[in-house]
Design an enzyme around this catalytic site. Structure first.
Site, PDB file in Angstrom:
ATOM      1  CE1 TYR A  35      -3.713   2.468   0.529  1.00 28.67           C
ATOM      2  CE2 TYR A  35      -2.399   3.322   2.348  1.00 28.67           C
ATOM      3  CZ  TYR A  35      -3.463   3.448   1.483  1.00 28.67           C
ATOM      4  OH  TYR A  35      -4.284   4.551   1.552  1.00 28.67           O
ATOM      5  CE  LYS A  45       0.627   5.141   8.106  1.00 28.79           C
ATOM      6  NZ  LYS A  45       0.681   4.226   7.002  1.00 28.79           N
ATOM      7  CG  ASP A  88       5.743   3.669   0.968  1.00 31.58           C
ATOM      8  OD1 ASP A  88       6.018   4.393   1.951  1.00 31.58           O
ATOM      9  OD2 ASP A  88       4.584   3.535   0.523  1.00 31.58           O
TER      10      ASP A  88
HETATM   11  C1  LIG Z   1       0.035   4.780   5.527  1.00 30.09           C
HETATM   12  C2  LIG Z   1       0.907   4.521   4.355  1.00 30.09           C
HETATM   13  C3  LIG Z   1       0.944   5.393   3.251  1.00 30.09           C
HETATM   14  C4  LIG Z   1       0.025   6.560   3.124  1.00 30.09           C
HETATM   15  O1  LIG Z   1       0.224   7.514   4.114  1.00 30.09           O
HETATM   16  P1  LIG Z   1      -0.981   8.518   4.497  1.00 30.09           P
HETATM   17  O2  LIG Z   1      -0.332   9.489   5.446  1.00 30.09           O
HETATM   18  O3  LIG Z   1      -2.062   7.681   5.116  1.00 30.09           O
HETATM   19  O4  LIG Z   1      -1.431   9.162   3.232  1.00 30.09           O
HETATM   20  C5  LIG Z   1       1.867   5.152   2.251  1.00 30.09           C
HETATM   21  N1  LIG Z   1       2.687   4.098   2.308  1.00 30.09           N
HETATM   22  C6  LIG Z   1       2.680   3.227   3.347  1.00 30.09           C
HETATM   23  C7  LIG Z   1       3.651   2.103   3.374  1.00 30.09           C
HETATM   24  C8  LIG Z   1       1.771   3.406   4.390  1.00 30.09           C
HETATM   25  O5  LIG Z   1       1.727   2.516   5.383  1.00 30.09           O
END
Ligand SMILES: *Cc1c(COP(=O)(O)O)cnc(C)c1O
Length: 328
Positions: A40, A163, A135
């Site tokens: 994701y 995060k 990511d």
């Molecule tokens: C949560 C998440 C995102 C998106 O971040 P948001 O601040 O919710 O837009 C992207 N990549 C990973 C791996 C994530 O866990």
């Protein structure tokens, strides 16, 4: 973050991945993106194809509203399947701008990279002049101070973060090699901006969180010890109650999969988990005052605030829940 020579602050992980992709396309002059099933990367159109997290939980991994024209520029491979990546590159490697990957997947439950997978991605992308994007929105400053890239000793071209780096406020960031980041406006032609990007409130909260981690590097060892203890406790309970389940754990990240298989290393294996059983387990945990992430396809995180007593309590509650589930 060892590979991040230059960084751009944004407001969410979604903005970070979306902007990193645009930058990678501009830098390479190519259009295709390769992502992995069940990973994701936020909710930008290009990533909502075989997506994990909520998209997987709610059965919409390919979101309506994403145009065919966008979807056809996103290639897909199974996570941990280097051969599939090699085959795709053999066909169209010179058109692939970027490979984006969660170095440790947090969004189909915790799934660890198999030996050689991340190294293989680095080798292939380098060979074809494709950018490798880690990511690290979850893993950044969580698996180690330098994220998964430091833990595994791999240098991606670009890294996306979110995060943790906001200390609870809305923040994202992306960064990497200077020669790539210099293509960004205003020094370069790739446009990206945001009214609230780098706002002082979020920056102060994030900087405070990172400084606390920086001043207390032992936190990572302690988190890991607690997570290992929890995982081992869960595994013992699973064996003693004969529950078809298994635990994946790395650093402070952990998932209990209700899964008949012997391992969960791919999207297909994760998706074969029994979500009804998870739902039952979730409710039984809640009765014991334990509020899990409400999906089989999310990660549990140990926090520095968790005490050893909390861990012992969680292991006992897990045993109680598994025993009750036997009777249902
Ligand atoms: C949560 C998440 C995102 C998106 O971040 P948001 O601040 O919710 O837009 C992207 N990549 C990973 C791996 C994530 O866990």
């Amino acid at each position: 973050m060892p590979s991040v020579e230059s960084v751009r602050m944004v407001n969410s992980g979604t903005e970070a991945t979306m902007s990193a992709l645009r930058l990678a396309r501009a830098f390479t002059g190519r259009e295709l993106l390769l992502k992995f099933k069940g990973n994701y990367h936020g909710h930008a159109d290009s990533f909502l194809i075989s997506a994990g997290s909520g998209a997987m939980t709610f059965g919409v991994p390919d979101s309506p509203g994403v145009t065919k024209a966008t979807a056809k520029n996103t290639l897909m491979a199974p996570y941990n399947d280097l051969q599939a990546v090699e085959d795709l590159f053999a066909k169209t490697g010179d058109k692939i701008a970027a490979v984006i990957v969660e170095p440790v997947v947090g969004n189909m439950g915790v799934v660890l990279p198999q030996k050689g997978f991340l190294e293989g991605l680095r080798t292939i992308t380098r060979k074809y002049g494709t950018l490798l994007i880690f990511d690290e929105v979850i893993t950044g400053f969580r698996l180690s101070r330098g994220g998964a890239q430091q833990l595994f000793g791999i240098t991606p071209d670009l890294t996306t973060m979110g995060k943790i780096i906001g200390g609870g406020l809305p923040v994202g960031a992306y960064g990497g090699r200077k020669e790539i980041m210099e293509k960004l406006s205003p020094t370069g032609p790739v446009y990206q901006a945001g009214t609230l990007s780098g706002n002082p409130l979020a920056m102060a909260a994030g900087l405070t969180a990172l400084n606390i981690l920086n001043d207390n590097p032992q936190i990572y060892k302690q988190l890991e010890q607690k997570a290992v203890k929890l995982a081992e406790g869960f595994r013992k309970n699973i064996a003693e109650t004969n529950t078809p389940a298994l635990v994946n754990q790395i650093g402070s990240m952990l998932t209990l999969f209700f899964n008949k298989g012997s391992q969960v290393t791919t999207f297909a294996e994760a998706a074969a988990s029994d979500t009804e059983k998870f739902a039952e387990y979730f409710r039984l945990s809640l009765e014991n005052g334990i509020y899990l992430a409400p999906s089989q396809f999310e990660t549990g995180f140990i926090s520095a605030a968790h005490t050893d007593d909390d861990i012992d309590y969680a292991i006992r509650a897990n045993r109680e829940a598994l025993l009750k589930m036997k009777k249902i």
